[in-house]
Scaffold this active site. Structure first.
Site, PDB file in Angstrom:
ATOM      1  N   CYS A 286       0.812  -1.226   0.000  1.00 13.63           N
ATOM      2  CA  CYS A 286       0.000   0.000   0.000  1.00 13.63           C
ATOM      3  C   CYS A 286       0.841   1.270   0.000  1.00 13.63           C
ATOM      4  O   CYS A 286       0.613   2.180  -0.803  1.00 13.63           O
ATOM      5  CB  CYS A 286      -0.978  -0.016   1.175  1.00 13.63           C
ATOM      6  N   HIS A 334      -2.669   1.352   6.935  1.00 15.80           N
ATOM      7  CA  HIS A 334      -3.014   1.281   5.518  1.00 15.80           C
ATOM      8  C   HIS A 334      -3.125   2.690   4.954  1.00 15.80           C
ATOM      9  O   HIS A 334      -3.474   3.637   5.661  1.00 15.80           O
ATOM     10  CB  HIS A 334      -4.337   0.533   5.320  1.00 15.80           C
ATOM     11  N   HIS A 346      -5.769   1.886  -4.368  1.00 14.68           N
ATOM     12  CA  HIS A 346      -4.866   1.355  -3.338  1.00 14.68           C
ATOM     13  C   HIS A 346      -4.473  -0.078  -3.654  1.00 14.68           C
ATOM     14  O   HIS A 346      -5.066  -0.735  -4.520  1.00 14.68           O
ATOM     15  CB  HIS A 346      -5.519   1.452  -1.954  1.00 14.68           C
TER      16      HIS A 346
END
Length: 372
Positions: A286, A334, A346
């Protein structure tokens, strides 16, 4: 919706099939990273809004699958946290290795300088020996020639200053070498500690992912399909709840030039596999995706989602613009790139690919702006 936002999303939307652009509350994307839904499971309003995906026959109950879903989320979350630890340790070891190299160069240069000073000191001692061992001052006092005395006095003064300067330089060079050696030793210890941290993080990542994969492998095909539906439904429900706050009506800032470039980069990576610790070009995690997106836009940012949250300027959610980074979960484990119209790009987790999703499909911690 402004024309600028439509332009930013055009490329992204063209890559993803069966995804509806979020333009009003009540519409939701598929869950982050989930495979594109088929005709019977396309993105719809959340169950809270009165619709749900048709159940598929299976031996496992919905309660059992919910428990599996929760367990998988926990395993992949722990793997994401460990991935951040690994990436942070990786960045630290790179920095420490570079510092050790620079210190080594300084030590080599300092040793050469010290050797030169010692040679000069030795040459001076040999010259004094050849003149009978008498220092310049003593020979000057024995002179009977006034002119020679005055001329020699200046030379003696210059010689004393040069000698003191050389001694001082020798001392400073020796001290510098000692400090460089201490610094190099300290950096080496940090490097070794960083390597141990990386190894521990890697072990944890692999353990969590292996446990998740083992859990998923125990499911039948129909159970896996139902589990994917469950993931999509949870994401849809969260996205719809976020949109129902009316937040999208307040988000109308245009992207910066660099923000547009970051979005373009992220859009071009859609469909590439998630891989922990990866920064491209073929796979990403990520924060690898977001850091590389902004690197392509000419802006260096921290490598991990936690450091991106700590170091980059924060902006209110209602003030975010395409290119900003949305940080998720209380531990900042994240991160995604906001692309406008309530959507993000993402790299979700192992087993998924870089994808388009709803910005509210996960718990938002906050928003940061790399080019504030």
């Amino acid at each position: 919706m402004g024309t600028g936002k439509r332009g930013l999303l055009a490329a992204a939307v063209s890559v993803v099939c069966a995804v509806t652009v979020l333009g009003a509350p009540g519409v939701a994307f598929a869950s982050p990273g989930a495979p594109d839904p088929g005709p019977s499971s396309s993105a719809t309003t959340s169950p809270a809004a009165g619709s749900s995906a048709p159940p598929l026959p299976s031996t496992a109950s919905n309660k059992d699958l919910e428990a599996v879903h929760i367990k998988l989320e926990a395993l992949y979350h722990d793997a994401a946290v460990a991935t951040d630890d690994y990436n942070a340790a990786e960045e630290a070891t790179k920095k420490q290795s570079a510092e050790i190299v620079e210190l080594a160069k300084k030590i080599v240069a300092g040793q050469a300088k010290l050797d030169d000073l010692k040679d000069r000191a030795g040459a001076a001692a040999r010259a004094q020996y050849r003149t009978g061992g008498l220092p310049d001052g003593a020979r000057l006092m024995l002179s009977d020639d006034p002119a020679e005395f005055l001329d020699g006095a200046g030379r003696v003064l210059q010689g004393e200053r040069a000698t003191k300067g050389m001694i001082g330089e020798l001392t400073r060079t020796q001290q510098d070498l000692e400090q460089y050696s201490k610094d190099a030793s300290t950096q080496w210890q940090k490097l070794e500690a960083g390597r141990k941290t990386k190894a521990a993080a890697q072990k944890k990542i692999e353990k969590q992912i292996a446990a998740a994969e083992k859990l998923e492998s125990q499911l039948e095909k129909e159970e896996k399909e139902r589990l994917e539906q469950l993931e999509r439904q949870d994401a849809q429900k969260a996205q719809t709840a976020w949109l129902d706050t009316g937040i999208l009506a307040e988000i109308n800032s245009a992207a910066s030039v660099q923000g547009k470039r970051a979005v373009q980069f992220a859009t071009a990576q859609m469909g590439k596999a998630y891989e922990w610790g990866a920064e491209g070009p073929d796979t990403f995690d990520c924060s690898g995706l977001t850091s590389e997106a902004w690197k392509s836009a000419g802006q260096a940012i921290p490598r991990t989602s936690q450091e991106q949250w700590k170091q980059l300027p924060h902006v209110a959610v209602e003030d975010m613009r395409p290119g900003d980074l949305i940080i998720y979960f209380d531990d900042a484990s994240h991160v995604a790139l906001y692309v406008g119209d309530g959507a993000i790009i993402h790299a979700p987790r192992p087993g998924r690919t870089v994808t388009l999703a709803g910005a509210g499909s996960m718990p938002i911690l906050g928003v940061v702006r790399p080019d504030a």
